[in-house]
Design an enzyme around this catalytic site. Structure first.
Site: not given
Length: 170
Positions: A39, A79
């Site tokens: 990700s 993230k």
């Protein structure tokens, strides 16, 4: 036993005790983490080893572009902070706007066209951040209701300080 052997044993014990104390102190402030998944590709790769600060946000809130480790729904995820407390986040036609300004995101993975379009319009509260992965097509992040908006006081474990492996990227 000779005095030399006793001296060596004392030195070894002192070194071991000092090493133990230093490791306990360091573990309270920092932690080694491993990237799992793709990700954040474009910035981080699967199995990269990172050092995070566990105290980075004790007196401040996360800042735009910080990379954070989050504990959400029992999972640890990594993230990038896209929105901070008070920001209005609007996503439309795969474009991200913060407080009406389109983001220029030089760090995102642009090898493929972004396909997971969603429309979002949210204003963050005092303890909230909005996070997204740099590899937008392969990231479960604040755009998805399963992750959603992050309460940084409850869910952020730490801020990435630097990479320690692979060595060429330190």
């Amino acid at each position: 036993m000779t005095k030399k052997i006793i001296y060596e044993i004392k030195n070894s014990l002192n070194s071991a005790i000092l090493a133990l104390l230093v490791s306990i102190i360091i573990s309270q402030f920092a932690q080694l983490v491993t990237v799992s998944g793709k990700s954040m590709e474009g910035t981080l790769k699967n199995n990269d080893k990172l050092i995070i600060s566990k105290i980075a946000y004790n007196k401040t809130s996360p800042q735009y572009k910080d990379i954070v480790i989050i504990n959400k729904n029992g999972y640890k995820i990594i993230k990038r902070v896209i929105g901070v407390p008070g920001d209005n986040i609007k996503i439309t036609s795969n474009k991200v706007f913060i407080n009406g300004q389109e983001l220029v995101e030089e760090y995102i993975n642009t090898k493929e066209r972004i396909e997971n379009s969603c429309d979002i319009d949210v204003t963050l509260k005092d303890d909230e951040i909005f996070v997204m992965g740099d590899n937008r097509n392969h990231s479960l992040d604040s755009r998805d209701s399963y992750i959603g908006i992050i309460n940084y006081k409850k869910n952020v474990i730490g801020k990435v300080l630097f990479s320690v492996y692979p060595f060429k990227e330190i």
